[in-house]
Design a protein around this motif. Structure first.
Motif, PDB file in Angstrom:
ATOM      1  N   LEU A 229       0.831  -1.204   0.000  1.00 30.11           N
ATOM      2  CA  LEU A 229       0.000   0.000   0.000  1.00 30.11           C
ATOM      3  C   LEU A 229       0.868   1.257   0.000  1.00 30.11           C
ATOM      4  O   LEU A 229       0.548   2.252  -0.659  1.00 30.11           O
ATOM      5  CB  LEU A 229      -0.932   0.001   1.212  1.00 30.11           C
ATOM      6  CG  LEU A 229      -2.085  -1.008   1.188  1.00 30.11           C
ATOM      7  CD1 LEU A 229      -2.862  -0.957   2.501  1.00 30.11           C
ATOM      8  CD2 LEU A 229      -3.021  -0.745   0.012  1.00 30.11           C
ATOM      9  N   ASP A 230       1.976   1.203   0.733  1.00 29.47           N
ATOM     10  CA  ASP A 230       2.893   2.341   0.754  1.00 29.47           C
ATOM     11  C   ASP A 230       3.544   2.538  -0.615  1.00 29.47           C
ATOM     12  O   ASP A 230       3.706   3.676  -1.074  1.00 29.47           O
ATOM     13  CB  ASP A 230       3.961   2.126   1.822  1.00 29.47           C
ATOM     14  CG  ASP A 230       4.939   3.285   1.905  1.00 29.47           C
ATOM     15  OD1 ASP A 230       4.547   4.343   2.434  1.00 29.47           O
ATOM     16  OD2 ASP A 230       6.091   3.139   1.434  1.00 29.47           O
ATOM     17  N   LYS A 231       3.911   1.442  -1.264  1.00 29.60           N
ATOM     18  CA  LYS A 231       4.519   1.539  -2.590  1.00 29.60           C
ATOM     19  C   LYS A 231       3.537   2.109  -3.606  1.00 29.60           C
ATOM     20  O   LYS A 231       3.934   2.807  -4.546  1.00 29.60           O
ATOM     21  CB  LYS A 231       4.991   0.160  -3.048  1.00 29.60           C
ATOM     22  CG  LYS A 231       6.139  -0.410  -2.237  1.00 29.60           C
ATOM     23  CD  LYS A 231       7.424   0.375  -2.445  1.00 29.60           C
ATOM     24  CE  LYS A 231       8.012   0.114  -3.813  1.00 29.60           C
ATOM     25  NZ  LYS A 231       9.319   0.796  -3.991  1.00 29.60           N
ATOM     26  N   MET A 232       2.258   1.827  -3.406  1.00 35.95           N
ATOM     27  CA  MET A 232       1.234   2.358  -4.308  1.00 35.95           C
ATOM     28  C   MET A 232       0.741   3.730  -3.870  1.00 35.95           C
ATOM     29  O   MET A 232      -0.224   4.256  -4.416  1.00 35.95           O
ATOM     30  CB  MET A 232       0.061   1.376  -4.392  1.00 35.95           C
ATOM     31  CG  MET A 232       0.420   0.073  -5.101  1.00 35.95           C
ATOM     32  SD  MET A 232      -0.991  -1.037  -5.326  1.00 35.95           S
ATOM     33  CE  MET A 232      -1.257  -1.587  -3.647  1.00 35.95           C
ATOM     34  N   GLN A 233       1.419   4.289  -2.823  1.00 35.03           N
ATOM     35  CA  GLN A 233       1.153   5.645  -2.338  1.00 35.03           C
ATOM     36  C   GLN A 233      -0.270   5.819  -1.816  1.00 35.03           C
ATOM     37  O   GLN A 233      -0.911   6.839  -2.032  1.00 35.03           O
ATOM     38  CB  GLN A 233       1.445   6.675  -3.436  1.00 35.03           C
ATOM     39  CG  GLN A 233       2.896   6.679  -3.879  1.00 35.03           C
ATOM     40  CD  GLN A 233       3.181   7.730  -4.927  1.00 35.03           C
ATOM     41  OE1 GLN A 233       2.263   8.345  -5.470  1.00 35.03           O
ATOM     42  NE2 GLN A 233       4.455   7.944  -5.218  1.00 35.03           N
ATOM     43  N   TYR A 234      -0.750   4.797  -1.107  1.00 36.29           N
ATOM     44  CA  TYR A 234      -2.051   4.919  -0.449  1.00 36.29           C
ATOM     45  C   TYR A 234      -1.878   5.664   0.855  1.00 36.29           C
ATOM     46  O   TYR A 234      -0.863   5.543   1.511  1.00 36.29           O
ATOM     47  CB  TYR A 234      -2.651   3.539  -0.182  1.00 36.29           C
ATOM     48  CG  TYR A 234      -3.473   3.028  -1.343  1.00 36.29           C
ATOM     49  CD1 TYR A 234      -4.838   3.291  -1.407  1.00 36.29           C
ATOM     50  CD2 TYR A 234      -2.876   2.300  -2.366  1.00 36.29           C
ATOM     51  CE1 TYR A 234      -5.596   2.822  -2.468  1.00 36.29           C
ATOM     52  CE2 TYR A 234      -3.632   1.832  -3.433  1.00 36.29           C
ATOM     53  CZ  TYR A 234      -4.988   2.099  -3.474  1.00 36.29           C
ATOM     54  OH  TYR A 234      -5.735   1.641  -4.530  1.00 36.29           O
TER      55      TYR A 234
END
Length: 234
Positions: A229-234
């Protein structure tokens, strides 16, 4: 009771992704500015506290109310306090940038929720948070039975609890002043050396809550979820 334990999930969701990111960039180090010897770096800036007195009172009442709900705990109070502070702030765009309001609100709500959790624990024998569960078990071991009849069976016990909470706040304040500067030196340790310790403590913490090995799996699953989720900038 079934379901996913909240604490292992939170540990995994917030701690494990940081460990993965640290190992993904092993040469990256956390750099902080050298701590100053100025007294303002060691003790609270009282002007800031009084300037945000309304926020302190608001967050304290939120923490007290949320903490008094059985089974909710300090984590929910922290997020509710932060959200309420952001919604009532004149500068909500500064939240997430390190502003004082964003730090004061969740901390005050978190601390006041501890006292709130004592209300259902002492009057109904229903713990309001995980620490209250431990305290309830400790009281029963010492033959102190919380509940509606506690004022009759142990009329001075409530006063003892109130005094202990007050002393705990003072101890927290003193230790915070003493340890704030030394603890900041930890940030100078390269992440590749610090994160293995964090990962081990996270796994131990996830397991120790319920002494259940399955909670370790829960923490790892939520850790991977949090990382993606962090990598997808959520």
């Amino acid at each position: 009771m079934g379901g996913v334990s909240m604490v292992p999930a939170i540990i995994g969701f917030y701690a494990i992704p940081e460990v993965i990111k640290a190992f993904a960039k092993p040469k990256e180090e956390i750099i902080v500015k050298k701590a100053k010897d100025d007294i303002k770096e060691k003790v609270p800036i009282w002007g800031t506290v009084f300037k945000n007195l309304r926020l302190v009172i608001q967050s304290a009442l939120i923490g007290l109310g949320v903490g008094s709900l059985p089974g909710v705990g300090e984590d929910v109070a922290t997020w509710v306090g932060y959200d309420a502070a952001k919604k009532t702030s004149k500068t909500p765009e500064k939240f997430g940038t390190g502003c004082y309001e964003g730090a004061i609100a969740p901390e005050v709500a978190n601390n006041s929720a501890i006292g709130g959790a004592m209300i259902p624990m002492l009057t109904l024998a229903v713990p309001g948070s995980p620490p209250a569960v431990v305290l309830l078990e400790a009281l029963m071991i010492h033959n102190v039975r919380p509940g509606p009849m506690i004022m009759r069976d142990n009329p001075t016990f409530i006063n003892y609890i109130a005094a202990l909470l007050f002393l705990a706040v003072l101890a927290l304040w003193v230790s915070g002043i003493i340890l704030a500067k030394p603890m900041s030196l930890i940030l100078k340790v390269p992440a590749v050396y610090l994160m293995p310790i964090v990962s081990v403590l996270s796994i131990i913490g996830a397991y120790a809550i319920n002494n259940n090995p399955f909670d370790i799996i829960i923490a790892l699953i939520f850790g991977l979820l949090g990382y993606f989720l962090d990598k997808m900038q959520y």
